[in-house]
Motif scaffolding. Structure first.
Motif, PDB file in Angstrom:
ATOM      1  N   MET A   1       0.816  -1.186   0.000  1.00 55.89           N
ATOM      2  CA  MET A   1       0.000   0.000   0.000  1.00 55.89           C
ATOM      3  C   MET A   1       0.866   1.259   0.000  1.00 55.89           C
ATOM      4  O   MET A   1       0.601   2.195  -0.744  1.00 55.89           O
ATOM      5  N   VAL A   2       1.917   1.294   0.819  1.00 55.55           N
ATOM      6  CA  VAL A   2       2.789   2.472   0.891  1.00 55.55           C
ATOM      7  C   VAL A   2       3.460   2.699  -0.454  1.00 55.55           C
ATOM      8  O   VAL A   2       3.496   3.824  -0.948  1.00 55.55           O
ATOM      9  N   ASN A   3       3.959   1.646  -1.073  1.00 53.36           N
ATOM     10  CA  ASN A   3       4.626   1.801  -2.370  1.00 53.36           C
ATOM     11  C   ASN A   3       3.655   2.310  -3.425  1.00 53.36           C
ATOM     12  O   ASN A   3       4.021   3.107  -4.277  1.00 53.36           O
ATOM     13  N   GLU A   4       2.420   1.854  -3.389  1.00 57.18           N
ATOM     14  CA  GLU A   4       1.427   2.340  -4.347  1.00 57.18           C
ATOM     15  C   GLU A   4       1.188   3.831  -4.144  1.00 57.18           C
ATOM     16  O   GLU A   4       1.083   4.585  -5.091  1.00 57.18           O
ATOM     17  N   LEU A   6       3.311   6.034  -2.806  1.00 58.33           N
ATOM     18  CA  LEU A   6       4.504   6.747  -3.248  1.00 58.33           C
ATOM     19  C   LEU A   6       4.587   6.762  -4.770  1.00 58.33           C
ATOM     20  O   LEU A   6       4.976   7.767  -5.363  1.00 58.33           O
ATOM     21  N   HIS A   7       4.207   5.666  -5.383  1.00 60.57           N
ATOM     22  CA  HIS A   7       4.213   5.613  -6.840  1.00 60.57           C
ATOM     23  C   HIS A   7       3.219   6.627  -7.405  1.00 60.57           C
ATOM     24  O   HIS A   7       3.526   7.353  -8.353  1.00 60.57           O
ATOM     25  N   SER A   8       2.049   6.712  -6.822  1.00 60.95           N
ATOM     26  CA  SER A   8       1.043   7.682  -7.268  1.00 60.95           C
ATOM     27  C   SER A   8       1.526   9.104  -7.040  1.00 60.95           C
ATOM     28  O   SER A   8       1.341   9.981  -7.882  1.00 60.95           O
ATOM     29  N   LEU A   9       2.145   9.341  -5.892  1.00 58.51           N
ATOM     30  CA  LEU A   9       2.674  10.659  -5.584  1.00 58.51           C
ATOM     31  C   LEU A   9       3.771  11.046  -6.578  1.00 58.51           C
ATOM     32  O   LEU A   9       3.813  12.177  -7.066  1.00 58.51           O
ATOM     33  N   LYS A  10       4.611  10.092  -6.901  1.00 59.17           N
ATOM     34  CA  LYS A  10       5.685  10.338  -7.866  1.00 59.17           C
ATOM     35  C   LYS A  10       5.095  10.720  -9.227  1.00 59.17           C
ATOM     36  O   LYS A  10       5.540  11.690  -9.851  1.00 59.17           O
ATOM     37  N   GLN A  14       5.592  14.252 -11.169  1.00 59.83           N
ATOM     38  CA  GLN A  14       6.150  14.298 -12.518  1.00 59.83           C
ATOM     39  C   GLN A  14       5.229  15.051 -13.465  1.00 59.83           C
ATOM     40  O   GLN A  14       5.684  15.892 -14.250  1.00 59.83           O
ATOM     41  N   LYS A  15       3.954  14.758 -13.403  1.00 59.61           N
ATOM     42  CA  LYS A  15       2.977  15.403 -14.278  1.00 59.61           C
ATOM     43  C   LYS A  15       2.922  16.901 -14.030  1.00 59.61           C
ATOM     44  O   LYS A  15       2.946  17.707 -14.963  1.00 59.61           O
ATOM     45  N   ASN A  16       2.840  17.284 -12.777  1.00 66.21           N
ATOM     46  CA  ASN A  16       2.740  18.691 -12.444  1.00 66.21           C
ATOM     47  C   ASN A  16       4.052  19.443 -12.651  1.00 66.21           C
ATOM     48  O   ASN A  16       4.040  20.633 -12.953  1.00 66.21           O
ATOM     49  N   LEU A  17       5.158  18.748 -12.534  1.00 67.11           N
ATOM     50  CA  LEU A  17       6.451  19.384 -12.757  1.00 67.11           C
ATOM     51  C   LEU A  17       6.602  19.818 -14.214  1.00 67.11           C
ATOM     52  O   LEU A  17       7.162  20.876 -14.494  1.00 67.11           O
ATOM     53  N   VAL A  18       6.078  19.044 -15.135  1.00 66.40           N
ATOM     54  CA  VAL A  18       6.107  19.419 -16.549  1.00 66.40           C
ATOM     55  C   VAL A  18       5.381  20.746 -16.741  1.00 66.40           C
ATOM     56  O   VAL A  18       5.894  21.672 -17.387  1.00 66.40           O
ATOM     57  N   ILE A  61      11.564  11.083  -3.385  1.00 69.92           N
ATOM     58  CA  ILE A  61      10.660   9.944  -3.552  1.00 69.92           C
ATOM     59  C   ILE A  61      11.360   8.827  -4.320  1.00 69.92           C
ATOM     60  O   ILE A  61      11.170   7.652  -4.024  1.00 69.92           O
ATOM     61  N   GLU A  62      12.198   9.192  -5.258  1.00 67.27           N
ATOM     62  CA  GLU A  62      12.870   8.194  -6.088  1.00 67.27           C
ATOM     63  C   GLU A  62      14.056   7.527  -5.400  1.00 67.27           C
ATOM     64  O   GLU A  62      14.382   6.393  -5.697  1.00 67.27           O
TER      65      GLU A  62
END
Length: 98
Positions: A1-4, A6-10, A14-18, A61-62
């Motif tokens: 659950m935590v990895n999911e 963090l993956h969603s947060l990542k 990424q999307k918003n950073l663009v 996060i990475e």
């Protein structure tokens, strides 16, 4: 659950950073009237700093150990709040000058 999560947060970062990088590039290209030069420079610096903080969050996060992520993200979030305050102050100055 935590990895999911963090993956969603990542992915979110990424999307918003663009979009954020594009926005910062647009602000960099503006040549304001002379009476806005100082305020414009303050805005540019704050926008750049905010974008850099998002990049740092993504990097954490990475690369970081799961146990350190929250603490480091909270530290950077405080930096972001400081940049938001700088942006708000500069925008308030624009309203005074306009």
């Amino acid at each position: 659950m935590v990895n999911e999560n963090l993956h969603s947060l990542k992915k979110y970062f990424q999307k918003n950073l663009v979009n954020l990088r594009h926005f910062v590039e647009l602000t960099e290209s503006i040549n304001p009237p002379s009476y806005f030069t100082e305020t414009n420079q303050r805005l540019k610096e704050a926008f750049r700093g905010y974008a850099e903080s998002v990049e740092k969050m993504l990097s954490i996060i990475e690369t970081e150990n799961d146990s350190l992520i929250l603490e480091k993200l909270q530290e950077i979030r405080q930096i972001q709040k400081d940049y938001c305050h700088q942006i708000n102050e500069a925008l308030a100055d624009v309203a005074k000058l306009g």
